[in-house]
Design a protein around this motif. Structure first.
Motif, PDB file in Angstrom:
ATOM      1  N   HIS A 118      -3.992   4.652   0.981  1.00 25.85           N
ATOM      2  CA  HIS A 118      -4.178   4.645   2.434  1.00 25.85           C
ATOM      3  C   HIS A 118      -4.757   3.291   2.856  1.00 25.85           C
ATOM      4  CE1 HIS A 118      -5.628   5.706   6.424  1.00 25.85           C
ATOM      5  NE2 HIS A 118      -4.972   6.858   6.348  1.00 25.85           N
ATOM      6  N   PRO A 119      -4.220   2.688   3.923  1.00 29.56           N
ATOM      7  CA  PRO A 119      -4.698   1.354   4.336  1.00 29.56           C
ATOM      8  C   PRO A 119      -6.187   1.316   4.712  1.00 29.56           C
ATOM      9  CG  PRO A 119      -3.123   2.281   5.933  1.00 29.56           C
ATOM     10  CD  PRO A 119      -3.074   3.152   4.734  1.00 29.56           C
TER      11      PRO A 119
ATOM     12  N   LEU B 223       0.836  -1.207   0.000  1.00 32.08           N
ATOM     13  CA  LEU B 223       0.000   0.000   0.000  1.00 32.08           C
ATOM     14  C   LEU B 223       0.872   1.260   0.000  1.00 32.08           C
ATOM     15  CD1 LEU B 223      -2.844  -1.168   2.396  1.00 32.08           C
ATOM     16  CD2 LEU B 223      -2.985  -0.843  -0.084  1.00 32.08           C
ATOM     17  N   PHE B 224       2.016   1.192   0.682  1.00 34.01           N
ATOM     18  CA  PHE B 224       2.962   2.320   0.682  1.00 34.01           C
ATOM     19  C   PHE B 224       3.501   2.541  -0.735  1.00 34.01           C
ATOM     20  CE2 PHE B 224       7.443   3.765   1.098  1.00 34.01           C
ATOM     21  CZ  PHE B 224       7.232   4.990   1.723  1.00 34.01           C
TER      22      PHE B 224
ATOM     23  N   GLY C 115      10.065  12.262   3.796  1.00 32.17           N
ATOM     24  CA  GLY C 115      10.585  12.750   5.065  1.00 32.17           C
ATOM     25  C   GLY C 115       9.544  12.948   6.161  1.00 32.17           C
ATOM     26  N   THR C 116       8.269  12.703   5.856  1.00 29.54           N
ATOM     27  CA  THR C 116       7.219  12.823   6.876  1.00 29.54           C
ATOM     28  C   THR C 116       7.345  11.673   7.884  1.00 29.54           C
ATOM     29  OG1 THR C 116       5.765  13.763   5.197  1.00 29.54           O
ATOM     30  CG2 THR C 116       4.702  12.942   7.196  1.00 29.54           C
ATOM     31  N   ARG C 117       6.979  11.969   9.123  1.00 26.65           N
ATOM     32  CA  ARG C 117       7.058  10.900  10.113  1.00 26.65           C
ATOM     33  C   ARG C 117       6.019   9.817   9.790  1.00 26.65           C
ATOM     34  NH1 ARG C 117       7.443   8.465  14.911  1.00 26.65           N
ATOM     35  NH2 ARG C 117       9.205   9.098  16.194  1.00 26.65           N
ATOM     36  N   ILE C 118       6.449   8.583   9.759  1.00 23.28           N
ATOM     37  CA  ILE C 118       5.550   7.465   9.474  1.00 23.28           C
ATOM     38  C   ILE C 118       4.597   7.271  10.648  1.00 23.28           C
ATOM     39  CG2 ILE C 118       5.485   4.945   9.198  1.00 23.28           C
ATOM     40  CD1 ILE C 118       6.387   6.434   6.669  1.00 23.28           C
ATOM     41  N   GLU C 119       3.322   7.064  10.346  1.00 21.60           N
ATOM     42  CA  GLU C 119       2.347   6.841  11.414  1.00 21.60           C
ATOM     43  C   GLU C 119       2.096   5.361  11.623  1.00 21.60           C
ATOM     44  OE1 GLU C 119      -1.278   9.067  11.291  1.00 21.60           O
ATOM     45  OE2 GLU C 119      -0.193  10.978  11.107  1.00 21.60           O
TER      46      GLU C 119
ATOM     47  N   THR D  54      -0.283  -1.268  11.765  1.00 22.74           N
ATOM     48  CA  THR D  54      -0.182  -0.790  10.391  1.00 22.74           C
ATOM     49  C   THR D  54       0.681   0.468  10.325  1.00 22.74           C
ATOM     50  OG1 THR D  54      -2.397  -1.644   9.930  1.00 22.74           O
ATOM     51  CG2 THR D  54      -1.572   0.087   8.457  1.00 22.74           C
ATOM     52  N   PHE D  55       1.617   0.500   9.394  1.00 21.39           N
ATOM     53  CA  PHE D  55       2.472   1.662   9.187  1.00 21.39           C
ATOM     54  C   PHE D  55       2.103   2.304   7.855  1.00 21.39           C
ATOM     55  CE2 PHE D  55       4.717  -1.074  12.057  1.00 21.39           C
ATOM     56  CZ  PHE D  55       5.446  -0.234  12.897  1.00 21.39           C
ATOM     57  N   PHE D  56       2.074   3.641   7.812  1.00 15.75           N
ATOM     58  CA  PHE D  56       1.842   4.307   6.527  1.00 15.75           C
ATOM     59  C   PHE D  56       2.354   5.738   6.601  1.00 15.75           C
ATOM     60  CE2 PHE D  56      -1.743   7.297   7.117  1.00 15.75           C
ATOM     61  CZ  PHE D  56      -2.073   7.013   8.440  1.00 15.75           C
TER      62      PHE D  56
END
Ligand SMILES: [Zn+2]
Length: 271
Positions: free
Chosen positions: A183-184, A177-178, A249-253, A262-264
């Protein structure tokens, strides 16, 4: 846990080591690992040869020179294969051993005993009975779209469902999905044609990459999310730099979708 890439690597290993050699005997240390009676297994396979292999998701099928006699292998949590000469010590955890007439053995390694071997007579009937959908590496774009487009569930949950497409586990779905910029938590029935195309490409990219690097995650390309996942639980401050999107460069949520971690990237994967 062996995911599709690991099972594919084991399939290739069996294919290059163990085909076309008569089976003399099968030693089974723990009968609970069999889904077929031991005596039936011996009767069916003694004197037979493995002739080809076929994988669907995490299921490995080994065909023999007699139609209707097919070995099904499931690698559970930690299962593996080892081909070795019978003059050597039996590998640790080789609880099922196929002994070939040429003096070599194929050991089915079951460290945690969640692995299974048994006989089936038809792959199609087995897949139907177990509700296992088409293999993730083999599914066409059209088939993928047809299987998702009417589902109202979240795309991550749909992709984890082995009856929709077989072989996608938790980290693989996040990576897919990344790579597809989806978006998951997007609903299946809202995906656009271009998203289906990106999704199909990403499934292939992630699985092929994992197989090419023999599922050694640290060797994956830098733009893969897996590196963030690997560092996320680390208590050390100096790994903070690893927790950002390798693309923007955005922080992964980190969230929970359908009960799964789940990471995205909130910048690249928007609803
Ligand atoms: Zn990003």
């Amino acid at each position: 846990m062996p995911e599709l890439p690991e099972v594919e690597i084991r399939r290739q290993y069996l294919e290059t080591s163990s085909l076309n050699q008569p089976i003399n005997y099968i030693e089974v240390e723990d009968k609970k690992l069999l889904t077929t009676e031991y005596s039936s297994l011996l009767d069916a396979l003694t004197g037979r040869q493995f002739t080809s292999t076929y994988r669907v998701g995490k299921n490995l099928f080994v065909l023999t020179d007699k139609p209707g006699i097919i070995v099904h292998m499931h690698f559970g949590m930690t299962g593996d294969l080892e081909y070795y000469h019978s003059s050597l010590d039996r590998p640790r955890f080789a609880r099922i051993v196929f002994e070939f007439a040429n003096g070599f053995n194929l050991g089915f390694l079951c460290p945690r005993k969640f692995e299974r071997i048994g006989l089936i007579d038809s792959i199609d009937a087995f897949l139907l009975r177990k509700k296992i959908g088409p293999d993730a590496l083999a599914i066409s774009l059209t088939e993928l779209r047809d299987r998702i487009c009417r589902k109202k569930a979240l795309i991550k949950s749909i992709l984890l469902d082995q009856s929709v497409v077989a072989g996608l586990g938790n980290w693989i779905v996040d990576e897919v999905l990344f790579q597809a910029f989806i978006h998951p938590e997007q609903r299946g029935d809202t995906l656009t044609d271009s998203q289906y195309s990106q999704l199909h490409d990403a499934i292939y990219l992630v699985l092929e990459t994992a197989i090419r690097f023999e599922a050694t995650y640290r060797d994956f390309p830098n733009n893969f999310l897996i590196h963030v996942r690997e560092w996320d639980d680390s208590p050390y401050d100096d790994v903070e730099a690893h927790k950002f999107c390798p693309r923007c460069g955005t922080r992964i949520e980190r969230i929970v979708v359908g009960g799964r971690t789940t990471f995205f990237c909130p910048e690249d994967q928007v609803l």
